[in-house]
Structure formats: C-alpha cells, structure tokens
Design an enzyme around this catalytic site. Structure first.
Site, PDB file in Angstrom:
ATOM      1  CD  GLN A   1     -18.621  99.377  44.017  1.00 26.34           C
ATOM      2  OE1 GLN A   1     -18.317  98.185  44.063  1.00 26.34           O
ATOM      3  NE2 GLN A   1     -19.860  99.807  44.148  1.00 26.34           N
TER       4      GLN A   1
ATOM      5  CG  ASP B   1     -25.084 102.029  38.975  1.00 30.43           C
ATOM      6  OD1 ASP B   1     -24.685 100.852  38.857  1.00 30.43           O
ATOM      7  OD2 ASP B   1     -24.619 102.822  39.814  1.00 30.43           O
TER       8      ASP B   1
HETATM    9  C1  S3P Z   1     -20.107 102.900  42.298  1.00 33.10           C
HETATM   10  C2  S3P Z   1     -19.493 102.292  41.241  1.00 33.10           C
HETATM   11  C3  S3P Z   1     -20.145 101.353  40.330  1.00 33.10           C
HETATM   12  C4  S3P Z   1     -21.667 101.419  40.451  1.00 33.10           C
HETATM   13  C5  S3P Z   1     -22.119 101.461  41.880  1.00 33.10           C
HETATM   14  C6  S3P Z   1     -21.534 102.666  42.594  1.00 33.10           C
HETATM   15  C7  S3P Z   1     -19.337 103.827  43.138  1.00 33.10           C
HETATM   16  O1  S3P Z   1     -19.753 100.031  40.645  1.00 33.10           O
HETATM   17  O2  S3P Z   1     -22.265 100.331  39.783  1.00 33.10           O
HETATM   18  O3  S3P Z   1     -23.540 101.540  41.961  1.00 33.10           O
HETATM   19  O4  S3P Z   1     -19.950 104.558  43.934  1.00 33.10           O
HETATM   20  O5  S3P Z   1     -18.108 103.844  43.020  1.00 33.10           O
HETATM   21  P1  S3P Z   1     -18.389  99.390  40.050  1.00 33.10           P
HETATM   22  O6  S3P Z   1     -17.271 100.204  40.504  1.00 33.10           O
HETATM   23  O7  S3P Z   1     -18.361  98.008  40.606  1.00 33.10           O
HETATM   24  O8  S3P Z   1     -18.556  99.421  38.572  1.00 33.10           O
END
Ligand code: S3P
Length: 432
Positions: free
Chosen positions: A171, A316
């Site tokens: 993210q 996840d």
């Molecule tokens: C996601 C990234 C992950 C994941 C989330 C979806 C994404 O989070 O846990 O369910 O779509 O980029 P983080 O980037 O905080 O690790």
C-alpha cells in the site's frame, strides 16, 4: 449481531472458483479512472472494500457502470488531471487499500479532499503514507500529525523522492508510485523484501513511464495512461481459506480454478507444502497477472517455521495459516509478522484468542506466535472482532472441531468475500 454455526465434520471438496481479486479490483478502478478513455474489466470484486473505491472515484467525477452481480465494470477515465473536487467527505469504510492508494493519487491533484473511514480504519496508521507524501509536497492534516484519518489532503506540485519501503508494504509502495505519476523528477522505491507487485503490473500495462533500475522501482511524471481491458483473476487470498481447509482435512479434494498465481501472493502454498500438504499449481495464462489452477488433497500436516522474509508473500493468509499450524503435529513458529497487529484488527491477538477458546495452544509473541499442535479443536463460541479474515479463518477451524463452533460478528465477511458462507456450505462435504 450476526452469527454463524459451523457443525463439525466434513471435507473440503469440489471444483471452486474464488471471487475476483480484491487488491487488483481496487487498482482496476484507480487506473481506469486516471486513464484517458474507457476501461472495461470483468470479474471485478463486488465486495464492500472495492465498492468503496468505486464510490470514491464516482464522487471525484468519474462515470462508472457496474452491472450488479456481474463483475462487469466500465470506467470512463478522464485522464490524470481529470478528477473533480468532491462535494462531500469521502468515506472509505474498512478499506486500508482504498484510503492509502487514494492518498497517493490525491497528492497530485489541485484540490482539497477529506478522507475518512470506519472506527477500525480511523485507528490504523497512515503516517507510513502521509509522511513521504508530505515530503513530496502534498499538504496533509489529521490527528497525530496526519497519522490517523479523518485526513484532509491538498495536492500540490510534487517532487520525486527516493524511498526505502522498510515495512514491505504494497500500500505504501503503491501510494508513492501513484504520486510519482504527478511528480517532477524521478520517484524511486526500493524494497528489500518484495511486496505484492500489482501496481507495477498496472503501470506497465497502462504505458506509464515506469521501469526497474538496479533494484529500484522508478516512475516519472506521466502525460497520459492507456485505458485497459482485462479479466481480473480470482483472489488467491479468498481461495486460501478453502485451500488450507482442504489441506488439513484428510479426504478433501479441492480444485481451484481461475485463481491468481502471482508469486508475490502465493507464499502460503510454499509453507503448506513444507508442512507436508499435497498441492499442485499450474499457470494457465499470463496477461496482466498469472492465472491458473490449484489442486489440493487433504492429509496430515506437520509444524513449520515461517521466517520474517516470507511474511509479505502471505501477509493476508497468516490468520488461516495459524489455523493450520494449530492443528499440525509438533510446534510451529511465525515470526516477523508485527504488521498483523495493525490490520483490520490486531490479528495476532484476535486469532490467538479465538483459537485458544476452541482448544488450541497458541502463545502470542510481539511479532507472531508459537503454536503447539493439537489433534482437533473442542469447539465453542468465538468473535470475529469485526475482521473479515479472522471470521473466515475461525469458520474453517470449525471443520476440525469435535463440537459446534459459533462465530459471532460474521457480517464483516462482506468486506472482501460476501459469498464466503455460500461457498463454505457448498464445499463442505459431509457424505464421506
Ligand atoms: C494490500 C496490501 C497489503 C494487504 C492488504 C492489501 C494491497 O497491505 O495486507 O490486504 O492491495 O496493496 P500492506 O501493504 O499494508 O502490507
């Protein structure tokens, strides 16, 4: 409060196709909105989180057509500078991906917007995104120096930065790469451990000035993005509940079709195989993303050590992996998973509590847990803590319980997988 009762017994058997991928559906909306022209996507995930992203872009002036329950989505992209100021606060519900990636996009706009979410989202850390975006030139205000939503963001003239993604967060990486499309100079992101690379794949497909240079992800200011037409893969993270359920129940035979097999997402398969699971995977086609099939046969699993460098590829899937470890022979260790504490809930705490209530032997660590395998659970009443993945993992735990498992607060599965309990009932096979 909605609750579900899972009766003991049964295998996880059948052909199965998971719903569209959540991470990729969010990005489909975002790239579609920023492209110049019409994008078309099939198998878009119609779950709360992705619908929040869709509504956010509608409120930013993007026309979308979604035929309900069809997954067929059409987006009239208005170009990188075509978003309009929203007339109201944008509410992203429970969705971390929506708010963090949207911040990256809004950092490049010439208007102000206010972003908020539900109680869980407003208590999750945003500083990981707002800090570097402010460094690039965005103005962002919110509690604790912009660490918590509600956040007010006013975009501006951005300047590219070099950023080390030490949390291995997709993210954060995605927010910066999206902001980089608006920034002068290069925006470069480096990660020691690769997080999911969906944004990079979209950037390439949309013809953005993006490349990889000696281990750095590098994006430059873009004039235009191309519209896309893609069939989105099934969500590996949704399939993971049934893959793991099948792996840990003898007699199960699961065939997963049309599932995303992006290697930055499928770390769970490697760990389950180390535990002794019988799993075959085959990539059938690769356009935007690799897609294929997985076959799982149930059997006995043994304990495993999950190393910190494996965590991003199964972040996840850790709640459902905890279920498998709690039932495996011997001891398991999950380490380096501190990030689980800042998900939709503190998943280390919620899963440890839920599993122990059912009769597991799990000990929390600051960054993971130690699980002493038991033969089966005894059953009982557990809580989702409002977390969709906790709810679905505890439901699967019910399949290896002597007594009934009651999961309270299951309405949250609509966040990522509204049809979960329908698929659960269909795949749970009690005839043998
Ligand atoms: C996601 C990234 C992950 C994941 C989330 C979806 C994404 O989070 O846990 O369910 O779509 O980029 P983080 O980037 O905080 O690790």
């Amino acid at each position: 409060m909605d609750e579900v009762r899972v009766r003991p017994g049964g295998t996880v058997t059948g052909p199965y196709e998971p719903p569209g991928d959540k991470s990729i559906s969010h990005r489909a909306v975002m790239f579609g909105a920023l492209a110049t022209g019409t994008s078309r996507f099939q198998n878009f995930l119609e779950a709360d989180d992705c619908l929040r992203t869709l509504q956010a872009f509608q409120s930013l002036g993007i026309p979308v057509t979604l035929k309900p329950k069809s997954g067929v989505l059409q987006i009239e992209g208005k170009g990188l500078m075509g978003l309009k100021p929203p007339s109201d606060v944008i509410d992203l519900g429970n969705s971390g991906t929506s708010i963090r990636l949207l911040l990256g996009i809004l950092a490049g706009q010439r208007f102000e917007a206010v972003l908020t979410g539900d109680e869980s989202l407003c208590s999750r850390p945003m500083g990981r995104v707002t800090r570097p975006l402010k460094q690039m030139g965005a103005q962002i205000k919110g509690k604790d120096n912009g660490n918590f939503a509600p956040l007010t963001i006013r975009g501006g003239r951005l300047q590219g930065i070099d950023f080390e993604n030490s949390l291995a967060s997709a993210q954060v990486k995605s927010a910066l790469l999206l902001a980089g499309l608006y920034a002068e100079g290069k925006t470069r992101v480096h990660e020691k451990i690769l997080s999911r690379d969906h944004t990079e794949r979209f950037l390439k497909a949309a013809g953005a000035p993006f490349r990889e240079e000696s281990g750095w992800l590098c994006v430059e200011k873009a004039a235009e993005l191309k519209p896309l037409n893609a069939d989105l893969p099934g969500d590996f993270s949704a399939a993971a509940f049934f893959i793991t359920g099948a792996a840990l129940i003898e007699g199960s035979e699961l065939r997963v079709k049309n599932v995303g097999l992006n290697p930055t997402r499928t770390g769970l398969l490697k760990v389950l195989r180390r535990m002794g699971a019988s799993i075959e995977e085959k990539v059938i086609e690769e356009t935007l993303e690799p897609v294929g099939e997985i076959r799982v046969r149930g059997g006995r699993l043994k304990g495993v050590r999950v190393a910190p460098e494996e965590i991003p590829s199964l972040i996840d899937e850790l709640p459902i992996l905890m279920v498998a470890c709690a039932l495996a022979e011997g001891e398991s260790l999950i380490a380096g998973a501190k990030e689980l504490r800042v998900k939709e809930t503190d998943r280390i705490a919620s899963m440890t509590e839920g599993l122990n209530r059912l009769g597991a032997r799990v000990k929390e660590l600051p960054d993971g847990c130690i699980l002493e395998g038991v033969e089966g659970f005894k059953g009982g009443t557990v809580k989702s803590d409002g977390d969709h993945r906790t709810a679905m993992s505890l439901a699967v735990a019910g399949l290896r319980s002597q007594g009934e498992v009651v999961i309270e607060g299951v309405e949250c599965v609509k966040t990522s997988y509204p049809g979960f309990f329908t698929d659960f009932d269909r795949l749970k096979n009690t005839s043998n």
